[in-house]
Design an enzyme around this catalytic site. Structure first.
Site, PDB file in Angstrom:
ATOM      1  N   PRO A   1     -11.004  30.058   8.567  1.00 55.22           N
ATOM      2  CA  PRO A   1     -10.449  28.772   9.012  1.00 55.22           C
ATOM      3  C   PRO A   1     -11.310  28.078  10.053  1.00 55.22           C
ATOM      4  O   PRO A   1     -11.376  26.848  10.081  1.00 55.22           O
ATOM      5  CB  PRO A   1      -9.076  29.151   9.569  1.00 55.22           C
ATOM      6  CG  PRO A   1      -9.176  30.598   9.907  1.00 55.22           C
ATOM      7  CD  PRO A   1     -10.107  31.185   8.884  1.00 55.22           C
TER       8      PRO A   1
ATOM      9  N   HIS B   1       0.785  39.135  17.111  1.00 57.19           N
ATOM     10  CA  HIS B   1       0.548  37.696  17.046  1.00 57.19           C
ATOM     11  C   HIS B   1       0.839  37.136  15.665  1.00 57.19           C
ATOM     12  O   HIS B   1       0.259  36.141  15.255  1.00 57.19           O
ATOM     13  CB  HIS B   1      -0.902  37.381  17.426  1.00 57.19           C
ATOM     14  CG  HIS B   1      -1.259  37.805  18.807  1.00 57.19           C
ATOM     15  ND1 HIS B   1      -1.816  39.031  19.078  1.00 57.19           N
ATOM     16  CD2 HIS B   1      -1.122  37.170  19.991  1.00 57.19           C
ATOM     17  CE1 HIS B   1      -2.012  39.135  20.378  1.00 57.19           C
ATOM     18  NE2 HIS B   1      -1.600  38.030  20.953  1.00 57.19           N
TER      19      HIS B   1
ATOM     20  N   GLY C   1      -3.869  25.367  17.205  1.00 58.52           N
ATOM     21  CA  GLY C   1      -4.821  25.351  18.308  1.00 58.52           C
ATOM     22  C   GLY C   1      -5.795  24.195  18.214  1.00 58.52           C
ATOM     23  O   GLY C   1      -6.096  23.537  19.223  1.00 58.52           O
TER      24      GLY C   1
ATOM     25  N   HIS D   1      -4.504  28.861  14.079  1.00 60.21           N
ATOM     26  CA  HIS D   1      -5.743  28.092  14.201  1.00 60.21           C
ATOM     27  C   HIS D   1      -5.503  26.597  14.051  1.00 60.21           C
ATOM     28  O   HIS D   1      -6.052  25.794  14.810  1.00 60.21           O
ATOM     29  CB  HIS D   1      -6.775  28.557  13.170  1.00 60.21           C
ATOM     30  CG  HIS D   1      -8.088  27.835  13.295  1.00 60.21           C
ATOM     31  ND1 HIS D   1      -8.947  28.032  14.356  1.00 60.21           N
ATOM     32  CD2 HIS D   1      -8.680  26.883  12.520  1.00 60.21           C
ATOM     33  CE1 HIS D   1     -10.007  27.255  14.223  1.00 60.21           C
ATOM     34  NE2 HIS D   1      -9.867  26.550  13.119  1.00 60.21           N
ATOM     35  N   GLY D   2      -4.684  26.222  13.080  1.00 59.40           N
ATOM     36  CA  GLY D   2      -4.401  24.798  12.905  1.00 59.40           C
ATOM     37  C   GLY D   2      -3.733  24.203  14.120  1.00 59.40           C
ATOM     38  O   GLY D   2      -4.091  23.108  14.576  1.00 59.40           O
TER      39      GLY D   2
END
Length: 571
Positions: free
Chosen positions: A553, A217, A402, A399-400
């Site tokens: 994060p 990933h 998502g 993360h950003g």
């Protein structure tokens, strides 16, 4: 990088649509993913395999006779949402129960698990098999706690072959776990991958070096080694994997192995064959019997430059199932015996949500909720790149993205609900489901659950006061704790959420806005302090030491949104 795309936001969906268009004899698109385009025998167990996009041919490329019955497809590197998994299962299941197969990642465990609970409540027998072949991610004693990488291919191939041969649900589950426990993988990379629309890879590997023990990933490796010759790379892969060879002569194992040399995105086939040549020499030297080796791209990571080696230590049963015929868009072997080619004529689709009648006071509260979610959407969009950069230090860098996808989906769902005269409770329930669906991944599941639980505090028939707002926030945080299972000190969102909740309860008197603003400062301080913590959960757990010096994060994004919430309510 990705050269051909229309929009980064639509890339995964458009890729699935094109895959189905290219394989109409095998695949049908359904909400959330794909299923076989032909009917399956009544009472046959369904093997539903899935995960995030960006790994083609995993997972949608493996749907067809002899392998998967369906595949929910998440966004790039993000698990499919629970509702996407549920939808695919309802379309694939035909009275024989279902096995949910996926790599052992926190987001997948959450979303597939939530879908399984709902399906079981509806009377469908659901079993879960988590692939855990990556030896770099945990010790041999904790084999089933490892993450899943290229071992997805043999585990799902063997389970699918067992079902094709007539196995019932119990037998298919047993075989799937047996295959998983016999599979080991190890990988390395020479450069990271780049998300669609991005201009820089999630991580860089210094020229002349390689990241060793990487995931699929975009996570960096557990260590960096000097890049040697192809033979030296082959020796490293071989030595790492064969170190966990079981004793020969026990449990039917006698040195037979299925061998998979997997390219992760940009390593050319010729390079792979050079590496495999050396691996074949080592296999012969150590007396292995190689059964149907595979060299190519099977579980990729977008355009990552890397390679992994997988071995399955075979007995008679596993060998028979590994070599059985299969026919999918991306993986074909032998000639399938006569199978029913009758086109699928019916599909399941969720009914449109009924909007309960709501009072004017509750509808006014719902309009305020829309404004809050639109604020969240803007904050997430403004900080998407920075959150992704921080996440890429020890995670997969999504993360950003998502958070941006999730907040946008939630805001749109809330607007649609208000347009249909929904009250506060229904608006938040629909927004929570939309956040989970749009974001996928662990953060999607947690924020979706938080909004859904917050909605449970409100009513569609009554308005809401300041106390209700505080109670709703606390209910949302409690849902995060309950569903995610993390505790303070694990280096997750919880490290900011728990201090925030405690400070909010202490500061609240009659006005929610100032109390939230004050508590948000506490959350920010707590989030910053996570830089000193070694990650103990999620994908960053594998690279725990690399996470030291960088805040979590998820904790940062939580603090950002609570700050925005306080400012919005104080205006």
């Amino acid at each position: 990088m990705t050269y051909l795309l229309n929009s980064p936001d639509d890339f995964a969906d458009e890729a699935v649509r094109g895959l189905v268009a290219a394989n109409p004899d095998l695949l049908t698109e359904v909400p959330g993913g794909v299923v076989r385009s032909t009917e399956t025998p009544k009472g046959q167990p369904a093997l539903v395999i899935g995960g995030g996009s960006g790994h083609y041919p995993a997972f949608a490329g493996w749907v067809g006779p002899g392998m998967g019955h369906g595949a929910p497809c998440g966004n790039i590197f993000s698990s499919p949402s629970a509702s996407e998994v549920y939808s695919v299962v309802r379309n694939a299941e035909n009275g024989g129960g279902v096995i949910l197969g996926f790599g052992n990642y926190a987001g997948d465990v959450l979303h597939f698990g939530l879908a399984a609970e709902k399906l079981r409540h509806e009377g469908i027998d659901v079993r879960i098999v988590t692939v855990s072949d990556d030896i770099a991610s945990n010790s041999p004693e904790n084999h089933r706690d490892r993450r899943g990488v290229a071992g997805d291919l043999p585990v799902f191939k063997i389970a699918g072959a067992a079902i094709e041969a007539g196995a019932d649900l119990d037998e298919a589950e047993r075989v799937a776990w047996k295959a998983n426990d016999a599979t080991r993988s190890f990988g390395l990379a020479f450069e990271g991958c780049t998300l669609p629309g991005a201009t820089e890879p999630l991580f860089h590997v210094e020229k002349g070096w390689m990241g060793v023990g990487l995931g699929i990933h975009g996570e960096p490796g557990v260590r960096d080694n000097r890049l040697g010759t192809a033979a030296e790379v082959a020796d490293m892969l071989f030595d790492e994997v064969t170190a966990e060879e079981p004793p020969r002569g026990e449990n039917g194992y006698d040195g037979r192995v299925a061998v998979i040399l997997n390219g992760l995105g940009t390593v050319k086939y010729e390079e792979l064959f050079v590496v495999y040549g050396r691996i074949a020499e080592r296999l012969a030297q150590q007396g292995f019997t190689v059964v149907r080796p595979e060299v190519g791209e099977f579980v990729t990571s977008l355009d990552m430059a890397g390679v992994s080696l997988t071995m399955v230590f075979l007995d008679d049963e596993l060998e028979r199932l590994w070599t059985a015929p299969v026919e999918t868009p991306a993986y074909r072997r032998g000639a399938m015996p006569a199978v029913d080619r009758t086109p699928r004529t019916t599909t399941w689709d969720a009914a449109e949500t009924t909007i309960p009648e709501a009072s004017e006071g509750s509808r006014e509260c719902a309009r305020n909720i829309v404004a809050v979610l639109e604020t969240f959407q803007q904050v997430c969009a403004d900080n998407e790149a920075e959150l992704g950069r921080i996440d890429a230090v020890a995670g997969d860098g999504d993360h950003g993205q998502g958070m941006s996808f999730g907040s946008r989906g939630a805001a749109q769902a809330a607007r649609d609900a208000v347009d249909r005269n929904a009250g506060a409770r229904t608006t938040l329930l629909l927004a929570g489901q939309a956040w989970a669906d749009a974001a996928g991944g662990t953060s999607g599941a947690l924020w979706g659950a938080a909004l859904t639980s917050a909605g449970g505090v409100f009513s569609d028939t009554d308005g809401a006061d300041e106390q209700a707002a505080v109670d709703a926030i606390c209910a949302g945080i409690d849902a995060i704790l309950r569903l995610g299972g993390a505790q303070p000190g694990d280096k997750t969102m919880v490290d900011a959420a728990v201090p925030f909740r405690d400070a909010l309860v202490k500061a609240f008197d009659t006005q929610a806005g100032p109390a939230i603003t004050s508590a948000a400062r506490v959350a920010r301080e707590a989030a910053e302090k996570t830089a000193d913590i070694t990650a103990r959960r999620g994908r960053a757990r594998v690279l725990g030491e690399k996470s030291v010096g960088t805040p979590d994060p998820g904790a940062l994004s939580f603090a950002m949104l609570m700050k925005a919430l306080g400012e919005h309510l104080t205006r």
